[in-house]
Write an enzyme that holds these catalytic residues in place. Structure first.
Site, mmCIF file in Angstrom:
data_model
loop_
_atom_site.group_PDB
_atom_site.id
_atom_site.type_symbol
_atom_site.label_atom_id
_atom_site.label_comp_id
_atom_site.label_asym_id
_atom_site.label_seq_id
_atom_site.Cartn_x
_atom_site.Cartn_y
_atom_site.Cartn_z
ATOM 1 N N LYS A 40 0.713 -1.163 -0.080
ATOM 2 C CA LYS A 40 0.187 -0.251 0.190
ATOM 3 C C LYS A 40 0.844 1.331 -0.330
ATOM 4 O O LYS A 40 1.768 1.349 0.346
ATOM 5 C CB LYS A 40 -0.785 0.511 1.385
ATOM 6 C CG LYS A 40 -2.462 0.272 0.813
ATOM 7 C CD LYS A 40 -3.353 -0.377 2.848
ATOM 8 C CE LYS A 40 -4.047 0.712 2.774
ATOM 9 N NZ LYS A 40 -4.626 0.673 4.401
ATOM 10 N N ARG A 89 -16.897 2.336 13.222
ATOM 11 C CA ARG A 89 -17.250 3.561 12.660
ATOM 12 C C ARG A 89 -19.355 3.670 12.437
ATOM 13 O O ARG A 89 -20.398 4.031 13.074
ATOM 14 C CB ARG A 89 -16.728 4.474 11.415
ATOM 15 C CG ARG A 89 -15.204 5.621 12.280
ATOM 16 C CD ARG A 89 -14.573 5.414 11.178
ATOM 17 N NE ARG A 89 -13.875 4.693 10.821
ATOM 18 C CZ ARG A 89 -13.013 4.110 9.448
ATOM 19 N NH1 ARG A 89 -12.471 5.957 9.307
ATOM 20 N NH2 ARG A 89 -12.944 3.061 8.752
ATOM 21 N N SER A 127 -9.046 8.243 7.876
ATOM 22 C CA SER A 127 -7.734 8.895 7.667
ATOM 23 C C SER A 127 -7.774 9.198 5.759
ATOM 24 O O SER A 127 -6.350 10.006 5.263
ATOM 25 C CB SER A 127 -5.868 7.788 7.388
ATOM 26 O OG SER A 127 -6.150 7.191 8.881
HETATM 27 P P1 ADP Z 1 -6.557 0.173 8.229
HETATM 28 O O1 ADP Z 1 -5.745 0.668 7.240
HETATM 29 O O2 ADP Z 1 -6.275 -1.034 9.113
HETATM 30 O O3 ADP Z 1 -8.380 0.537 8.326
HETATM 31 P P2 ADP Z 1 -6.829 2.789 9.804
HETATM 32 O O4 ADP Z 1 -5.664 3.961 10.603
HETATM 33 O O5 ADP Z 1 -7.506 3.372 9.026
HETATM 34 O O6 ADP Z 1 -6.581 1.373 9.627
HETATM 35 O O7 ADP Z 1 -7.512 2.305 11.270
HETATM 36 C C1 ADP Z 1 -7.340 1.618 12.075
HETATM 37 C C2 ADP Z 1 -8.559 1.402 12.923
HETATM 38 O O8 ADP Z 1 -9.617 2.459 13.698
HETATM 39 C C3 ADP Z 1 -9.639 0.888 12.413
HETATM 40 O O9 ADP Z 1 -10.403 -0.382 13.344
HETATM 41 C C4 ADP Z 1 -11.061 1.685 11.727
HETATM 42 O O10 ADP Z 1 -11.878 1.106 11.571
HETATM 43 C C5 ADP Z 1 -10.539 2.687 13.290
HETATM 44 N N1 ADP Z 1 -10.547 3.907 13.033
HETATM 45 C C6 ADP Z 1 -10.312 4.781 12.276
HETATM 46 N N2 ADP Z 1 -10.901 6.451 11.920
HETATM 47 C C7 ADP Z 1 -11.801 5.782 12.783
HETATM 48 C C8 ADP Z 1 -12.436 7.090 13.720
HETATM 49 N N3 ADP Z 1 -12.958 8.173 13.021
HETATM 50 N N4 ADP Z 1 -13.531 6.826 15.025
HETATM 51 C C9 ADP Z 1 -13.318 5.384 14.897
HETATM 52 N N5 ADP Z 1 -12.513 4.149 14.576
HETATM 53 C C10 ADP Z 1 -12.168 4.798 13.387
#
Ligand code: ADP
Length: 163
Positions: A40, A89, A127
């Site tokens: 990625k 979420r 993100s």
């Molecule tokens: P991945 O690439 O493994 O999905 P992320 O960095 O996007 O990892 O997210 C890691 C974890 O945090 C995941 O379980 C995701 O659902 C959670 N997460 C991301 N953004 C939020 C948010 N705004 N509120 C709560 N949980 C979140």
């Protein structure tokens, strides 16, 4: 109780920090595990993501930041932990999180995944959304811890200067 909160954290948002702060209250020790995914392309390097997470969690004495590559369950064994924390979420997360939880349990029977429901105000926050807004010059400071937002502004400024 030792738990692991894995993710890409590219970059860490207020939503991630909220999950870290809340899970740190539930467990004795929390390892935030930054996935080094070579398949990625990421905005920030693993080292940058780790450094930023260290800064924004410096007030939490039972939180440690590490990076890992390969299978999460192998990392869990190494960390002597059987608890995975993930943030949840909306329905959009449902399929993916269920799949991950089932696969991880299949690979490592003792493992339990705990899904923490996000605070309402962060339920739209991801993100990738932050990166999209930042790419077109939008103000992302409201979505990010100050250290992360300052770092991104600097990073984008430097890449503009180069062009
Ligand atoms: P991945 O690439 O493994 O999905 P992320 O960095 O996007 O990892 O997210 C890691 C974890 O945090 C995941 O379980 C995701 O659902 C959670 N997460 C991301 N953004 C939020 C948010 N705004 N509120 C709560 N949980 C979140």
């Amino acid at each position: 109780m030792r738990a692991v909160y894995p993710g890409s954290f590219d970059p860490a948002t207020n939503g991630h920090l909220d999950i870290i702060e809340r899970s740190a209250k539930l467990v004795d020790h929390l390892v935030v595990a930054v996935l080094n995914n070579i398949n990625k392309t990421s905005l920030l390097t693993v080292e940058e993501r780790v450094e930023l997470l260290k800064k924004i969690t410096s007030h939490l004495s039972n939180v440690e930041i590490k990076s890992f590559s390969g299978l999460l369950v192998d990392f869990m064994v190494k960390e002597k932990s059987t608890i995975i924390i993930r943030g949840f979420r909306a329905m959009l997360d449902y399929e993916y999180e269920m799949q991950m939880a089932q696969v991880n349990r299949q690979l490592y029977e003792e493992v339990e995944t705990i899904l923490l429901v996000t605070k309402y105000e962060y339920s739209y926050l991801s993100s990738s959304m932050v990166k999209e807004v930042a790419k077109f010059g939008g103000d992302v400071s409201q979505f990010l811890p100050k250290e992360v937002s300052d770092f991104l502004i600097n990073k984008f400024k430097k890449s503009e200067e180069k062009q």
